[in-house]
Motif scaffolding. Structure first.
Motif, mmCIF file in Angstrom:
data_model
loop_
_atom_site.group_PDB
_atom_site.id
_atom_site.type_symbol
_atom_site.label_atom_id
_atom_site.label_comp_id
_atom_site.label_asym_id
_atom_site.label_seq_id
_atom_site.Cartn_x
_atom_site.Cartn_y
_atom_site.Cartn_z
ATOM 1 N N LEU A 1 34.851 1.244 20.773
ATOM 2 C CA LEU A 1 34.767 1.911 19.481
ATOM 3 C C LEU A 1 35.849 2.982 19.432
ATOM 4 C CD1 LEU A 1 33.027 2.189 16.828
ATOM 5 C CD2 LEU A 1 31.965 4.146 17.973
ATOM 6 N N GLN A 2 36.629 2.983 18.350
ATOM 7 C CA GLN A 2 37.609 4.031 18.097
ATOM 8 C C GLN A 2 37.110 4.826 16.904
ATOM 9 O OE1 GLN A 2 40.787 0.946 17.887
ATOM 10 N NE2 GLN A 2 42.011 2.615 18.712
ATOM 11 N N VAL A 3 37.210 6.147 16.996
ATOM 12 C CA VAL A 3 36.755 7.011 15.910
ATOM 13 C C VAL A 3 37.813 8.102 15.698
ATOM 14 C CG1 VAL A 3 34.906 8.501 15.048
ATOM 15 C CG2 VAL A 3 34.351 6.607 16.579
ATOM 16 N N TRP A 4 38.186 8.289 14.438
ATOM 17 C CA TRP A 4 39.158 9.312 14.066
ATOM 18 C C TRP A 4 38.562 10.191 12.975
ATOM 19 C CZ3 TRP A 4 40.664 4.050 13.901
ATOM 20 C CH2 TRP A 4 41.514 3.638 14.933
ATOM 21 N N HIS A 5 39.078 11.412 12.871
ATOM 22 C CA HIS A 5 38.744 12.255 11.726
ATOM 23 C C HIS A 5 39.283 11.576 10.473
ATOM 24 C CE1 HIS A 5 37.201 15.927 13.616
ATOM 25 N NE2 HIS A 5 37.978 15.600 14.624
ATOM 26 N N ASN A 6 38.531 11.635 9.396
ATOM 27 C CA ASN A 6 38.922 11.032 8.119
ATOM 28 C C ASN A 6 39.822 12.018 7.371
ATOM 29 O OD1 ASN A 6 39.111 9.597 5.745
ATOM 30 N ND2 ASN A 6 36.971 9.814 5.190
ATOM 31 N N VAL A 7 40.971 12.320 7.987
ATOM 32 C CA VAL A 7 41.909 13.296 7.438
ATOM 33 C C VAL A 7 43.326 12.808 7.690
ATOM 34 C CG1 VAL A 7 42.766 15.680 7.593
ATOM 35 C CG2 VAL A 7 40.329 15.221 7.865
ATOM 36 N N CYS A 8 44.133 12.774 6.650
ATOM 37 C CA CYS A 8 45.537 12.413 6.791
ATOM 38 C C CYS A 8 46.273 13.589 7.433
ATOM 39 C CB CYS A 8 46.149 12.091 5.426
ATOM 40 S SG CYS A 8 47.900 11.671 5.515
ATOM 41 N N PRO A 9 46.968 13.380 8.558
ATOM 42 C CA PRO A 9 47.670 14.496 9.196
ATOM 43 C C PRO A 9 48.855 15.000 8.367
ATOM 44 C CG PRO A 9 48.152 12.443 10.329
ATOM 45 C CD PRO A 9 47.082 12.146 9.317
ATOM 46 N N PRO B 1 41.830 11.875 16.946
ATOM 47 C CA PRO B 1 40.701 11.101 17.465
ATOM 48 C C PRO B 1 39.497 11.982 17.773
ATOM 49 C CG PRO B 1 42.229 11.541 19.237
ATOM 50 C CD PRO B 1 42.842 12.120 17.968
ATOM 51 N N LEU B 2 38.353 11.339 17.794
ATOM 52 C CA LEU B 2 37.140 11.936 18.336
ATOM 53 C C LEU B 2 36.897 11.258 19.673
ATOM 54 C CD1 LEU B 2 35.218 11.886 15.005
ATOM 55 C CD2 LEU B 2 35.577 13.935 16.344
ATOM 56 N N GLU B 3 36.295 11.971 20.599
ATOM 57 C CA GLU B 3 36.026 11.424 21.937
ATOM 58 C C GLU B 3 34.796 10.526 21.876
ATOM 59 O OE1 GLU B 3 34.550 13.380 26.029
ATOM 60 O OE2 GLU B 3 36.288 14.347 25.095
ATOM 61 N N VAL B 4 34.921 9.309 22.391
ATOM 62 C CA VAL B 4 33.850 8.311 22.326
ATOM 63 C C VAL B 4 33.426 7.934 23.743
ATOM 64 C CG1 VAL B 4 33.227 5.987 21.548
ATOM 65 C CG2 VAL B 4 34.782 7.396 20.172
ATOM 66 N N SER B 5 32.110 7.886 23.990
ATOM 67 C CA SER B 5 31.560 7.457 25.274
ATOM 68 C C SER B 5 30.442 6.451 25.026
ATOM 69 C CB SER B 5 30.960 8.642 26.043
ATOM 70 O OG SER B 5 31.917 9.643 26.255
ATOM 71 N N PRO B 6 30.357 5.384 25.856
ATOM 72 C CA PRO B 6 29.249 4.446 25.708
ATOM 73 C C PRO B 6 27.914 5.148 25.971
ATOM 74 C CG PRO B 6 30.930 3.588 27.202
ATOM 75 C CD PRO B 6 31.266 5.026 26.931
ATOM 76 N N ALA B 7 26.899 4.742 25.237
ATOM 77 C CA ALA B 7 25.543 5.250 25.419
ATOM 78 C C ALA B 7 24.586 4.069 25.374
ATOM 79 C CB ALA B 7 25.201 6.258 24.318
ATOM 80 N N ALA B 8 23.354 4.283 25.781
ATOM 81 C CA ALA B 8 22.366 3.201 25.819
ATOM 82 C C ALA B 8 22.167 2.562 24.447
ATOM 83 C CB ALA B 8 21.037 3.722 26.354
ATOM 84 N N ASN B 9 22.194 3.354 23.371
ATOM 85 C CA ASN B 9 21.937 2.840 22.017
ATOM 86 C C ASN B 9 23.209 2.696 21.192
ATOM 87 O OD1 ASN B 9 19.864 4.295 23.221
ATOM 88 N ND2 ASN B 9 18.980 4.969 21.333
#
Length: 116
Positions: free
Chosen positions: A43-51, A99-107
């Motif tokens: 999963l990739q997650v970014w802020h919804n903001v144009c730099p 980016p936001l930091e993403v880590s796998p989790a159980a759910n």
């Protein structure tokens, strides 16, 4: 023990495979507008903001423009690679999505602000 308030949980059903989605999260008690893209277990997650201009990338809540596999800023036409968030065309070329930091989790995945 409860979930750390400085992170949010994203469940797999929230982000369908290969679909760029807009999410409203709460991280550390603050609202965070984000864009997420799932490819398999990643999963990739970014802020919804144009730099380039500091505006939201979606042209309406949850609606984003894509062209040739890239995310396009509706305000100024900047184009971002969905592989790494780099601005590859238009104003702001050479910049990148935050980016936001993403880590796998159980759910699903936990998401937190990326370390500076």
């Amino acid at each position: 023990m409860g979930q750390d308030v400085s992170e949010a949980l994203i469940e797999p059903a929230t982000v369908p495979e290969g679909v760029l989605v807009s999410l409203e999260l709460e991280i550390g008690g603050e609202p965070v507008s984000a864009l997420a893209l799932r490819r398999g277990e990643a999963l990739q997650v970014w802020h919804n903001v144009c730099p380039h201009a500091g505006r939201r990338l979606d042209y309406a809540p949850g609606k984003v423009l894509r062209h040739g596999g890239r995310l396009v800023c509706a305000a100024h036409g900047a184009q971002f690679s969905l592989d790494d968030g780099a601005c590859v065309d238009g104003p702001g070329r050479g910049g990148r999505l935050a980016p936001l930091e993403v880590s796998p989790a159980a759910n699903g995945w936990t998401v937190r602000q990326a370390a500076s």
